[in-house]
Write a protein that holds these residues in place. Structure first.
Motif, PDB file in Angstrom:
ATOM      1  N   CYS A 244      57.443 158.819 -45.342  1.00  0.00           N
ATOM      2  CA  CYS A 244      58.905 159.697 -45.300  1.00  0.00           C
ATOM      3  C   CYS A 244      59.916 158.788 -45.782  1.00  0.00           C
ATOM      4  CB  CYS A 244      58.903 159.986 -43.821  1.00  0.00           C
ATOM      5  SG  CYS A 244      60.705 160.963 -43.481  1.00  0.00           S
ATOM      6  N   ALA A 246      63.205 159.320 -45.170  1.00  0.00           N
ATOM      7  CA  ALA A 246      64.137 159.059 -44.088  1.00  0.00           C
ATOM      8  C   ALA A 246      63.894 157.922 -43.181  1.00  0.00           C
ATOM      9  CB  ALA A 246      64.451 160.386 -43.395  1.00  0.00           C
ATOM     10  N   CYS A 247      62.568 158.006 -42.640  1.00  0.00           N
ATOM     11  CA  CYS A 247      62.392 157.018 -41.429  1.00  0.00           C
ATOM     12  C   CYS A 247      61.362 155.876 -41.984  1.00  0.00           C
ATOM     13  CB  CYS A 247      61.945 157.541 -40.399  1.00  0.00           C
ATOM     14  SG  CYS A 247      60.300 158.335 -40.794  1.00  0.00           S
ATOM     15  N   CYS A 292      62.598 161.433 -36.294  1.00  0.00           N
ATOM     16  CA  CYS A 292      62.822 161.792 -37.670  1.00  0.00           C
ATOM     17  C   CYS A 292      62.761 163.157 -37.825  1.00  0.00           C
ATOM     18  CB  CYS A 292      62.079 160.967 -38.659  1.00  0.00           C
ATOM     19  SG  CYS A 292      62.521 161.211 -40.413  1.00  0.00           S
ATOM     20  N   CYS A 295      60.593 164.259 -41.365  1.00  0.00           N
ATOM     21  CA  CYS A 295      59.297 164.353 -41.045  1.00  0.00           C
ATOM     22  C   CYS A 295      58.555 164.921 -39.911  1.00  0.00           C
ATOM     23  CB  CYS A 295      58.367 162.811 -41.215  1.00  0.00           C
ATOM     24  SG  CYS A 295      59.139 161.848 -40.105  1.00  0.00           S
TER      25      CYS A 295
END
Ligand SMILES: [Zn+2]
Ligand SMILES: [Zn+2]
Ligand SMILES: [Zn+2]
Length: 428
Positions: A244, A246-247, A292, A295
């Motif tokens: 993922c 984002a994280c 997050c 995900c």
């Protein structure tokens, strides 16, 4: 998909000038038509979807009374299946006086319903729909509308002329599409799945594709899925997932409000017997990180209570990304950090490592795992189908691009019978 984009674009343009505006306390703004307001909720229809917002999230509502979008919603809501004429009237309004609120999806449904409810309106409704579809360059569907008009008024010269005008362009489109499909199928027969896949993905809705189930025993869509499983994506090495972004695969995002400490900014020490109510970071509830959302991570959160005589008590709740507060609220009062139904105070809240999350579907392969089916694609039947397509594309066999007048029907409305419009949706 193309139909949808056009509809959204038209509504988007109209919405920009005439929309109601709902501003949330966190700064987000939604534009569209406010359909309903209750004590607890505000329902708004935007160009993309219909949303129900919590009243407590809403900072302000600006309404554009009497704008074309509002007018359209009002007229749609007033439709009554026992008064068939209303559907055709509204379709005419939408393409005339109300054209600023025009959207093709709505027109399709109105025209289909008008034709279905009252056969004497079918001619006019389908001619109107055909004309608007032609304007949007959706030629095959336009031809279907004219064919329906012909069904309503057999031999009508206007409908016949419109169909004939469309014919030439449709033949050219269809031939090009058929050649593409045949090329994709040829690659499948050769076993070059990686090259076949992108071509097949483009071919699902093309001319001749509807004959696939009878010719090869599966739809082009099913064949595409089958082939996709045989292609090992290089981006994700065939796993179908990627870390993922984002994280970075953790499923967690460090809480920026407290810098990951779990305490309010500047807090140094706590008095244990008062619990954490005065010190805890209200964004991450003391965990130092939040799940997050990208995900859809999940984890357990442990809550430790204190009360004279009982000293320690652990309770675990399961939290999903973005819904941490909801999970905690099942056990504690988030205003003063006490147990929901007793006087226990909360001593500590700690997030456990996520059990779900950290992965998102790979963008390159759209999340399709490398998992080759045991049986091969039906190459012999595909060869026959391919020859058939090529013969038609080369003019050696006839291919009728125009719909058969005796076979056209109103798929959308016949399929779901949704004729009433209530609160922004078509319902039965
Ligand atoms: Zn993530
Ligand atoms: Zn925090
Ligand atoms: Zn991939």
């Amino acid at each position: 998909m193309r139909f949808l984009h056009i509809a959204v674009l038209c509504l988007g343009l109209a919405a920009a000038c005439f929309a109601d505006k709902v501003t949330l306390k966190d700064g987000r703004v939604y534009e569209g038509v406010v359909l309903e307001e209750t004590e607890d909720t505000v329902k708004i229809k935007t160009a993309r979807t219909t949303l129900t917002l919590k009243r407590e999230q809403v900072a302000s509502i600006e309404k554009q009374e009497g704008g074309p979008l509002q007018e359209r919603e009002k007229r749609l809501s007033a439709l009554d299946p026992s008064k068939a004429a209303g559907y055709l009237d509204l379709a005419k309004w939408l393409t005339g006086k109300g054209k600023e609120a025009y959207d093709l999806q709505t027109l399709r449904r109105l025209c289909a319903a008008a034709s279905k409810l009252d056969a004497s309106q079918a001619y006019e409704a389908q001619m109107l729909l055909g004309q608007m579809l032609e304007q949007a360059s959706i030629r095959r569907e336009a031809a279907t509308a004219y064919a329906r008009a012909l069904l309503a008024k057999p031999g009508n010269p206007d409908a016949r002329v419109r169909m004939e005008d469309l014919h030439q362009g449709l033949v050219q489109d269809a031939k090009a599409e058929m050649k593409d499909l045949a090329a994709a199928l040829d690659l499948v027969v050769q076993g070059d799945y990686a090259k076949a896949l992108p071509k097949l993905q483009k071919s699902e809705t093309l001319a001749m594709a509807e004959e696939a189930p009878s010719q090869i025993g599966m739809s082009i869509e099913a064949l595409t899925r089958d082939v996709a499983r045989r292609v090992k994506c290089t981006t994700c090495d065939g796993v179908g997932e990627s870390r993922c972004p984002a994280c970075d695969g953790d499923g967690l995002i460090m809480c920026s409000a407290c810098g990951g400490t779990g305490n309010k900014k500047g807090f140094t020490a706590g008095k244990e017997k008062e619990g954490i109510s005065s010190s805890v970071c209200r964004t991450c509830y003391g965990c130092g990180s939040v799940l997050c959302v990208k995900c859809k991570a999940e984890r357990d959160i442990q809550i430790r209570f204190w009360w004279t005589g009982t000293y320690k008590e652990y309770v675990t709740v399961h939290a999903k990304a973005g819904r941490e507060a909801e999970a905690l609220k099942t056990e504690i009062e988030l205003t003063n950090y006490t147990h929901k139904s007793s006087k226990w105070i909360v001593l500590a809240i700690s997030g456990q490592p996520p059990t779900v999350g950290g992965k998102t579907p790979c963008g390159t392969c759209q999340g399709v795992k490398y998992d080759p089916p045991l049986s091969q694609p039906p190459v012999d039947r595909i060869r026959v189908y391919m020859t058939d397509i090529n013969d038609r594309a080369n003019g050696q066999k006839p291919y009728e691009v125009l719909p058969k007048v005796s076979e056209v029907y109103d798929r959308a409305v016949l399929a779901d019978e949704c004729l009433r419009y209530v609160n922004g949706n078509w319902v039965k």
